[in-house]
Design a protein around this motif. Structure first.
Motif, PDB file in Angstrom:
ATOM      1  N   ALA B   4      27.209   8.066  32.357  1.00 51.89           N
ATOM      2  CA  ALA B   4      26.824   8.952  31.149  1.00 51.89           C
ATOM      3  C   ALA B   4      27.253  10.087  31.611  1.00 51.89           C
ATOM      4  O   ALA B   4      27.675  11.040  30.468  1.00 51.89           O
ATOM      5  CB  ALA B   4      25.428   8.753  31.198  1.00 51.89           C
ATOM      6  N   ILE B   5      27.421  10.536  32.584  1.00 53.93           N
ATOM      7  CA  ILE B   5      28.003  12.083  33.014  1.00 53.93           C
ATOM      8  C   ILE B   5      29.144  11.886  34.212  1.00 53.93           C
ATOM      9  O   ILE B   5      28.544  11.140  35.242  1.00 53.93           O
ATOM     10  CB  ILE B   5      26.762  12.900  33.717  1.00 53.93           C
ATOM     11  N   ARG B   6      29.971  12.504  33.947  1.00 47.30           N
ATOM     12  CA  ARG B   6      30.978  12.456  35.250  1.00 47.30           C
ATOM     13  C   ARG B   6      31.626  14.173  35.397  1.00 47.30           C
ATOM     14  O   ARG B   6      32.078  14.732  34.585  1.00 47.30           O
ATOM     15  CB  ARG B   6      32.268  11.648  34.996  1.00 47.30           C
ATOM     16  N   VAL B   7      31.161  14.602  36.542  1.00 47.11           N
ATOM     17  CA  VAL B   7      31.732  15.968  36.839  1.00 47.11           C
ATOM     18  C   VAL B   7      32.447  16.083  38.127  1.00 47.11           C
ATOM     19  O   VAL B   7      32.407  15.400  39.191  1.00 47.11           O
ATOM     20  CB  VAL B   7      30.187  16.609  37.378  1.00 47.11           C
ATOM     21  N   GLU B   8      33.576  16.747  37.712  1.00 49.91           N
ATOM     22  CA  GLU B   8      34.360  17.053  38.967  1.00 49.91           C
ATOM     23  C   GLU B   8      35.007  18.590  39.192  1.00 49.91           C
ATOM     24  O   GLU B   8      35.510  19.141  38.117  1.00 49.91           O
ATOM     25  CB  GLU B   8      35.750  16.265  38.695  1.00 49.91           C
ATOM     26  N   GLY B   9      34.501  18.958  40.193  1.00 46.83           N
ATOM     27  CA  GLY B   9      35.054  20.220  40.739  1.00 46.83           C
ATOM     28  C   GLY B   9      34.478  21.481  39.871  1.00 46.83           C
ATOM     29  O   GLY B   9      35.219  22.572  39.631  1.00 46.83           O
ATOM     30  N   LEU B  10      33.384  21.129  39.268  1.00 47.67           N
ATOM     31  CA  LEU B  10      32.580  22.274  38.400  1.00 47.67           C
ATOM     32  C   LEU B  10      32.357  23.382  39.018  1.00 47.67           C
ATOM     33  O   LEU B  10      31.850  23.366  40.194  1.00 47.67           O
ATOM     34  CB  LEU B  10      31.371  21.403  37.846  1.00 47.67           C
ATOM     35  N   THR B  11      32.758  24.568  38.761  1.00 49.42           N
ATOM     36  CA  THR B  11      32.518  26.128  39.451  1.00 49.42           C
ATOM     37  C   THR B  11      32.330  27.026  38.233  1.00 49.42           C
ATOM     38  O   THR B  11      32.867  26.772  37.266  1.00 49.42           O
ATOM     39  CB  THR B  11      34.096  26.222  40.048  1.00 49.42           C
ATOM     40  N   LYS B  12      31.342  27.589  38.635  1.00 46.42           N
ATOM     41  CA  LYS B  12      30.902  28.852  37.804  1.00 46.42           C
ATOM     42  C   LYS B  12      30.891  30.279  38.760  1.00 46.42           C
ATOM     43  O   LYS B  12      30.248  30.302  39.865  1.00 46.42           O
ATOM     44  CB  LYS B  12      29.641  28.943  36.990  1.00 46.42           C
ATOM     45  N   VAL B  13      31.880  31.196  38.221  1.00 42.76           N
ATOM     46  CA  VAL B  13      31.945  32.450  39.242  1.00 42.76           C
ATOM     47  C   VAL B  13      31.127  33.480  38.331  1.00 42.76           C
ATOM     48  O   VAL B  13      31.696  33.654  37.126  1.00 42.76           O
ATOM     49  CB  VAL B  13      33.137  32.879  39.669  1.00 42.76           C
ATOM     50  N   TYR B  14      30.135  34.187  38.942  1.00 49.98           N
ATOM     51  CA  TYR B  14      29.786  35.596  38.289  1.00 49.98           C
ATOM     52  C   TYR B  14      30.357  36.720  38.893  1.00 49.98           C
ATOM     53  O   TYR B  14      29.550  37.029  40.283  1.00 49.98           O
ATOM     54  CB  TYR B  14      28.341  35.393  37.980  1.00 49.98           C
ATOM     55  N   GLY B  15      31.264  37.389  38.419  1.00 50.21           N
ATOM     56  CA  GLY B  15      31.842  38.445  39.541  1.00 50.21           C
ATOM     57  C   GLY B  15      32.021  38.055  40.688  1.00 50.21           C
ATOM     58  O   GLY B  15      33.217  37.278  41.015  1.00 50.21           O
ATOM     59  N   GLU B  16      31.501  38.614  41.737  1.00 51.51           N
ATOM     60  CA  GLU B  16      31.685  38.226  43.199  1.00 51.51           C
ATOM     61  C   GLU B  16      30.984  36.826  43.458  1.00 51.51           C
ATOM     62  O   GLU B  16      31.374  36.222  44.449  1.00 51.51           O
ATOM     63  CB  GLU B  16      31.126  39.256  44.265  1.00 51.51           C
ATOM     64  N   VAL B  18      29.785  33.034  43.635  1.00 49.57           N
ATOM     65  CA  VAL B  18      30.256  31.812  43.321  1.00 49.57           C
ATOM     66  C   VAL B  18      28.915  30.897  43.185  1.00 49.57           C
ATOM     67  O   VAL B  18      28.380  30.675  43.869  1.00 49.57           O
ATOM     68  CB  VAL B  18      31.047  31.016  44.271  1.00 49.57           C
ATOM     69  N   ALA B  19      28.125  30.804  41.809  1.00 53.20           N
ATOM     70  CA  ALA B  19      26.945  30.241  41.609  1.00 53.20           C
ATOM     71  C   ALA B  19      26.990  28.777  41.595  1.00 53.20           C
ATOM     72  O   ALA B  19      25.951  28.129  42.318  1.00 53.20           O
ATOM     73  CB  ALA B  19      26.527  30.815  40.206  1.00 53.20           C
ATOM     74  N   VAL B  20      28.184  28.399  41.273  1.00 53.34           N
ATOM     75  CA  VAL B  20      28.251  26.767  41.403  1.00 53.34           C
ATOM     76  C   VAL B  20      29.843  26.620  42.012  1.00 53.34           C
ATOM     77  O   VAL B  20      30.561  27.320  41.385  1.00 53.34           O
ATOM     78  CB  VAL B  20      28.082  26.017  39.963  1.00 53.34           C
ATOM     79  N   ASP B  21      29.643  25.841  42.985  1.00 54.10           N
ATOM     80  CA  ASP B  21      30.848  25.913  43.847  1.00 54.10           C
ATOM     81  C   ASP B  21      31.527  24.236  43.891  1.00 54.10           C
ATOM     82  O   ASP B  21      30.971  23.463  44.752  1.00 54.10           O
ATOM     83  CB  ASP B  21      30.921  26.282  45.178  1.00 54.10           C
ATOM     84  N   GLN B  22      32.569  24.006  43.136  1.00 54.51           N
ATOM     85  CA  GLN B  22      33.144  22.606  43.249  1.00 54.51           C
ATOM     86  C   GLN B  22      32.165  21.476  43.196  1.00 54.51           C
ATOM     87  O   GLN B  22      32.140  20.653  44.125  1.00 54.51           O
ATOM     88  CB  GLN B  22      34.013  22.761  44.537  1.00 54.51           C
ATOM     89  N   VAL B  23      31.168  21.550  42.159  1.00 58.47           N
ATOM     90  CA  VAL B  23      30.394  20.408  42.115  1.00 58.47           C
ATOM     91  C   VAL B  23      30.685  19.242  41.571  1.00 58.47           C
ATOM     92  O   VAL B  23      31.647  19.297  40.847  1.00 58.47           O
ATOM     93  CB  VAL B  23      29.232  20.880  41.343  1.00 58.47           C
TER      94      VAL B  23
END
Ligand SMILES: Nc1ncnc2c1ncn2[C@@H]1O[C@H](COP(=O)(O)OP(=O)(O)O)[C@@H](O)[C@H]1O
Ligand SMILES: [Mg+2]
Lengths: 253, 321
Positions: B4-16, B18-23
């Motif tokens: 149902a879900i497939r996630v690869e290398g998901l990343t979110k950067v806020y400024g400095e 890294v809130a979510v890192d290669q999930v």
């Protein structure tokens, strides 16, 4: 519901329905919330009194000015309430988690402001009828009210977009609007020819609302100029909407 | 089975930051999947990216067959979401709120009231349907929010910290509701910072800390990773010494400590000792008066894997703003 791909027309209809639903919901929830009626109905009168003290009253100028002001303040005030309130309470996230884009949200809210502007125009139109005795051209008056409501509603959204709560959003918007009232020469005796208008006033969208209202309410429509006024209101409105969407999207809400 | 879900290398950067890192992870259709981690771990940011509310900095994710990065808008038609920041309109009543959401999703009028009625029944809110949302209790509001997220029969339901801030009873009600939805085949992604909640509800858990996934596994398997002694503490209606020989003869028992009427039996796996133990005791004619087990919990696994103290999980949300 239909999960398949929709054709372009069906898609367009779906989008319009969603925009309308947002506007209808805004009308139900925010129209009669505290400051809206005060700002729409009473503030223009107060400003007028402050301005007109010790001056002779020329209803030909005052009444159109008041109607334009009512729409200017009213259609904007509802935005200063509804947009920040949606963000503070978090209802905006419920909307955006549904299939609603920031642009649809902004258009829905603009439409609600138009509805509120038209409602105020109706009330003031009746008052104008009563005072002036002359019957305004309804179609022209309706067009002027519609385009003015659109522009001023979009302006209100734009002024409210940076804020997350009503007490922060209201004061700056009100101060800016009052400044614009004077920049636009709302109650000044300026002639029909553009040359007699101060140049700053031509940068202010309210000017075109006042000009359109003067023509509509004094049965002195000069079509070329009137269409120019509507066009200016429309373009200003579009620019404000674009700016609002940009402000909302750039701030991660 | 389809993911149902497939996630690869998901990343979110806020400024400095890294809130979510290669999930990366995958969730099977119908699974109840948990994201477990302390405040600030990046759970909400992950959920927001999967629901199209936040644009990922990089990486990709497919949710309900839609590409979240390329078609964030289409994703929203196939998912439901409960977020701790979203809310419904306090001024409108329960029924009108759900009707509004259902209309936004384009649910046909006939189907609408039936669906809303069913959901309010399931969520125990049918008697409050004419009540303004502002007058509901926190627990009722949470349930209503989940009902709202389910109105359009989404394929995947995201629940971001659903029980946080609820009283004990409401939280318990909500947990059984989640199991009920799970049994009806809804794919659920649940975030939580309560270790017990993840252990109790989720088929698989991803432990997330500082934006990274530490591990993904079933709660049982995670627990088995912990090198901690398992034992059974048992007490009899007579001195335990009388049973010493029988207890020591059990294959699974590694060591026995006797004290008074009690005995402590060290074992590898608790589930394998229970039956032979009861048989042995019954055969001896003795009666068991108390029985306790000590085995690693998901909390122990969490501490081992993350090096975090379990207390950080209880830190109040308000404390870190
Ligand atoms: N809009 C934002 N801007 C900047 N930083 C953010 C934003 N949203 C979240 N963060 C930061 O990202 C990190 C992860 O936050 P979040 O996903 O909310 O964690 P969790 O839900 O696990 O508590 C935190 O350090 C938080 O401060
Ligand atoms: Mg969170």
């Amino acid at each position: 519901m239909d999960r398949g791909e929709q054709g372009p027309i069906a898609k367009c209809v779906t989008w319009m329905v969603r925009i309308y639903l947002i506007a209808e919901k805004d009308a139900r929830i925010y129209f009669f919330k505290g400051p809206n009626l005060t700002f729409g109905l009473f503030l223009p009168l107060v400003i007028y009194w402050a301005f007109a003290i010790d001056r002779p009253i020329d209803t030909q100028i005052v009444i159109p000015g008041l109607v334009a002001l009512a729409i200017f303040f009213g259609a904007g005030a509802i935005q200063a309430v509804s947009l920040p309130l949606e963000r503070r309470t978090g209802t905006i996230y419920t909307l955006l988690a549904a299939p609603v884009t920031p642009s649809m949200l902004v258009l829905g809210k603009a439409l609600a402001g138009v509805m509120f502007g038209l409602f105020l125009a109706l009330i003031y139109g009746l008052v104008a009828l009563f005072y002036q005795g002359t019957s305004p051209d309804l179609v022209v008056y309706g067009l002027a009210a519609l385009f003015a409501s659109f522009c001023f509603s979009a302006f209100g959204l734009c002024m409210a977009a940076p804020f997350r709560d009503v007490p922060q959003a209201m004061p700056p918007a009100t101060v800016v609007r009052i400044l614009l009232v004077f920049a636009a020469g709302t109650f000044r005796e300026i002639g029909a020819s553009w040359a007699s208008w101060p140049w700053v006033s031509r940068l202010v969208p309210l000017t075109y609302g006042v000009s359109a209202m003067r023509q509509a309410l004094t049965s002195s429509v000069r079509w070329e100029r009137f269409m120019g006024d509507l066009g200016a209101l429309f373009l200003f409105g579009l620019a404000f909407l674009g700016l609002t969407v940009w402000l909302l999207e750039s701030r991660e809400l | 089975m389809v993911d149902a879900i497939r996630v690869e290398g998901l990343t979110k950067v806020y400024g400095e930051l890294v809130a979510v890192d290669q999930v990366g992870f995958a969730v099977r259709a119908g699974e109840l999947f948990g994201l477990l981690g302390p405040n600030g771990a990046g759970k909400t940011t992950t959920i927001c990216m999967l629901t199209g509310l936040t644009r990922p900095t990089s990486g990709s994710a497919m949710v309900a067959g839609q590409d979240v990065v390329k078609r964030p808008f289409q994703v929203k038609e196939h998912i439901g979401m409960l977020s701790d920041v979203a809310s419904l309109y306090n001024e409108m009543n329960v029924w009108d709120n759900l009707t509004f959401i259902a209309r936004l999703h384009g649910l046909h009028r006939n189907k609408r009231s039936e669906r809303i009625g069913d959901l309010l029944d399931l969520f125990g809110l049918i008697d409050s349907k004419r009540q303004p949302v502002g007058t509901l209790s926190t627990g009722q509001k949470k349930r209503l929010m989940i009902a709202a997220a389910l109105v359009h029969e989404p394929e995947v339901l995201f629940l971001d910290e659903p029980t946080t801030g609820l009283d004990v009873q409401s939280a318990r009600d909500l947990r059984s509701l989640m199991l009920e939805l799970h049994s009806r085949g809804v794919t659920i992604v649940l975030t939580t910072h309560y270790i017990q909640e993840a252990e109790q509800l989720c088929q698989r858990v991803a432990i997330i800390n500082q934006g990274r996934i530490v591990t993904i596994d079933t709660p049982d398997h995670l627990k088995s990773l912990v090198q901690q002694e398992c034992f059974v503490q048992i007490a009899f209606d007579r001195p335990a010494d009388e049973l010493r020989a029988r207890l020591q003869s059990l294959d699974q028992v590694e060591r026995v400590i006797i004290s008074g009427s009690g005995a402590r039996l060290y074992v590898k796996d608790i589930s394998e000792i229970v039956e032979p133990l009861i048989q042995a005791v019954t055969a001896s004619g003795a009666r068991v008066v108390s029985f306790n087990t000590n085995q690693p919990t998901l909390e122990d696994a969490f501490v081992t894997l993350t090096g975090l103290h379990p207390e950080v999980m209880l830190a109040d949300k308000a404390a870190d703003g």
